[in-house]
Enzyme design. Structure first.
Site, PDB file in Angstrom:
ATOM      1  CG  LEU A 101       2.719  15.711  13.364  1.00 25.39           C
ATOM      2  CD1 LEU A 101       3.040  14.618  12.357  1.00 25.39           C
ATOM      3  CD2 LEU A 101       3.471  17.000  13.004  1.00 25.39           C
ATOM      4  CB  ALA A 161       3.071  10.132  20.937  1.00 21.42           C
ATOM      5  CB  THR A 198       0.155   3.071  12.802  1.00 17.34           C
ATOM      6  OG1 THR A 198       1.033   3.752  11.905  1.00 17.34           O
ATOM      7  CG2 THR A 198      -0.016   3.868  14.078  1.00 17.34           C
ATOM      8  N   GLY A 232       0.813  -1.218   0.000  1.00 14.00           N
ATOM      9  CA  GLY A 232       0.000   0.000   0.000  1.00 14.00           C
ATOM     10  C   GLY A 232       0.840   1.259   0.000  1.00 14.00           C
ATOM     11  CE  LYS A 235      -4.773   4.060  10.501  1.00 13.61           C
ATOM     12  NZ  LYS A 235      -3.661   3.564  11.317  1.00 13.61           N
ATOM     13  CB  THR A 285     -11.256   3.349  12.972  1.00 10.09           C
ATOM     14  OG1 THR A 285     -10.232   4.352  12.897  1.00 10.09           O
ATOM     15  CG2 THR A 285     -11.992   3.490  14.282  1.00 10.09           C
ATOM     16  NE  ARG A 324      -3.168  -0.674  -3.095  1.00 12.52           N
ATOM     17  CZ  ARG A 324      -3.337  -0.123  -1.926  1.00 12.52           C
ATOM     18  NH1 ARG A 324      -3.242  -0.839  -0.839  1.00 12.52           N
ATOM     19  NH2 ARG A 324      -3.615   1.160  -1.818  1.00 12.52           N
ATOM     20  CE  LYS A 329       0.073  14.779   2.624  1.00 12.89           C
ATOM     21  NZ  LYS A 329       1.157  14.991   3.549  1.00 12.89           N
ATOM     22  CB  CYS A 367      -2.335   8.347   9.615  1.00  8.05           C
ATOM     23  SG  CYS A 367      -1.699   7.070   8.533  1.00  8.05           S
TER      24      CYS A 367
END
Ligand code: NAI
Length: 469
Positions: A229, A224, A133, A13, A281, A95, A41, A341, A278
């Site tokens: 951020l 964290a 993550t 990914g 989540k 999530t 993919r 973005k 991210c």
């Protein structure tokens, strides 16, 4: 002889693909195979014309140099696992949608399935690296699964090596990371595994940038970092609401506070809200972790970052309706940008999705243009955002356009939802000529020169700016 000669990455990914492509480029002596269950993919990664499944500046060049040399993409997960000394687990951890912790906790099903596959397939010892993550102590669950299911002579060392790349600048970030973080158990074997992975990165990352810490610190550091951020964005967005109400200018305020060396200038740009797969989540994950640890006040604190983000999106769409004389029913609204973005085609949790859903509910007609996002993706996202509305109904209200100019034709208002550089240089004079009057622009990204647009004739509303029209 280098300790790692063959790497397998499970998950092709946004993270596994670019990360391991760069490892292959920088370590020509290591054979890197990126595997995924998703045939389409893998086919795209292997496509002869390099029509890769994700858009990321510089990525194609990396893949062109390494693919077929020491970089391979395959759906043969078992062979990838069997051949490797070191395996990255880089699968998705979305999530949870149902069950215990729904809406907050990470869904670790994909991590668990990949881990079980490693245990069932490996016939020799491996270093297993958690790249996804994950909540604190997931490595412990992985180790329990691996130990309980492994074959004789196959032992596993588990490392945590969270990825800090940002989509849109992934290749630059991977070439020159601020830091590489490796977490390991503080046992002899753990430290040796850590040294082996560190050796891989040292092929291009200065040693002082490779931080080695305990497993749980490494896992928590990733959550964290994202939480802090996102917190900066929500903080500046909260200030943007005060600016709009008082006549202050958020760009000036952000610049002033960013000059303080304790604060610094980055991540202080007000916007219509953060998106991406991210931030939300990972914060929700941190909230869930805090609640599970009975740390109610800590959970409440972090939850507010997401609440503020939702407020910012709602506030923006309400400002559009208020400004367009309190109704947008039947009016055509052009939305420029659909990706979360600039410089990525990724739309996960994009603010544009929420805005467009709000406009649909106000019964506006919406034209969308994004330079990278495919129309299929737009339909899938809008469908998911309004599950009770049939796709055909959505498609009667919403159109996907192939240029900004086309999207703005006959519109009452233009919404800048993504900060694509090309929106700065579109022919605004021509856009104005094609729009109904008064022609409104709502800049949700502090992107365009508002004064220039006003001199053309536009009524311009900018996030975090309180001037009257
Ligand atoms: P993604 O959804 O783009 O890719 C995950 C891939 O794993 C998919 O192609 C899926 O088919 C594959 N997969 C799932 N289970 C598998 C299995 N058992 N065997 C083989 N393949 C399997 O997700 P993305 O964005 O790459 O994220 C991966 C992880 O990295 C997540 O935990 C995410 O939180 C984290 N991360 C993401 C960043 C980003 O900017 N997207 C940045 C840093 C970390």
């Amino acid at each position: 002889m280098p300790r790692v000669q063959q790497i397998c990455c499970i998950g092709a990914g946004y993270v596994g693909g670019p990360t391991c492509a760069v490892i292959a480029l920088k370590c020509p002596h290591i054979r890197v195979t990126i595997v995924d269950l998703n045939q389409a993919r893998i086919d795209a990664w292997n496509s002869p014309d390099f029509n890769l499944p994700i858009y990321e500046p510089g990525l194609e060049d990396v893949v062109r140099q390494a693919r077929g040399r020491n970089l391979f993409f395959s759906t043969d997960v078992d062979k990838g696992i069997r051949d490797a000394d070191l395996i990255f687990v880089s699968v998705n951890t979305p999530t949870k949608k149902s069950g215990v912790g729904a809406g907050f906790a990470a869904d670790l099903n994909y991590v668990e399935l990949a881990t079980r596959r490693i245990a069932a397939t490996a016939t020799s010892s491996k270093i297993v690296v958690e790249k996804s993550t994950v909540p604190c102590r997931t490595a412990e669950s992985m180790r329990t699964i691996l130990d309980a299911n492994s074959k004789p002579n196959a032992r596993f060392d588990i490392l945590s090596n969270p990825e800090f790349l940002a989509e849109g600048t992934a290749i630059d970030d991977l070439f020159a990371p601020d830091r590489v973080l490796i977490g390991s158990l503080q046992t002899q074997e753990g430290k040796e595994a850590c040294a082996a992975l560190s050796e891989v990165y040292q092929n291009w990352v200065p040693k002082e940038r490779i931080l080695t810490v305990g497993l749980w610190s490494s896992e928590l550091s990733k959550l964290a970092a994202n939480a802090m951020l996102a917190q900066r964005i929500s903080s500046v967005n909260a200030l943007s609401a005060i600016c709009e109400a008082t006549g202050a200018n958020i760009a000036e305020v952000a610049h002033s506070i960013g000059q303080d060396s304790r604060i610094g200038p980055k991540f202080l740009r007000a916007s219509v809200g953060f998106g991406g797969s991210c931030f939300q989540k990972d914060i929700l994950n941190l909230v869930y972790l805090s609640e599970s640890l009975n740390l109610k006040e800590v959970a409440e604190y972090w939850k507010q970052v997401v609440t503020m983000n939702e407020y910012q999106k709602r506030r923006f769409s309400k400002r559009v309706v208020d400004t367009l004389f309190n109704t947008i029913t039947g009016k055509r609204i052009a939305v420029l940008g659909f990706a979360f973005k600039a410089d990525t085609g990724d739309t996960r949790e994009s603010a544009a999705i929420t805005l467009i859903r709000d406009f649909q509910q106000e019964r506006a007609l919406v034209n969308i243009y994004d330079p990278q996002v495919e129309s299929n993706q737009i339909w899938a996202d809008l469908n998911e955002a309004s599950p009770d509305v049939p796709l055909e109904t959505i498609q009667r209200q919403v159109s996907v356009c192939s240029s900004a100019l086309e999207a703005c034709k006959n519109a009452e208002a233009v919404i800048i939802a993504t900060e694509w550089a090309e929106f700065k240089t579109i022919d605004w004079q021509a856009v104005y000529a094609g729009m109904n009057k008064p022609a409104f622009v709502f800049d949700g990204r502090l992107l365009v020169d508002a004064d220039k647009l006003r001199s053309i004739g536009f009524k311009v509303t900018v996030i975090g700016r309180g001037e009257r029209l």
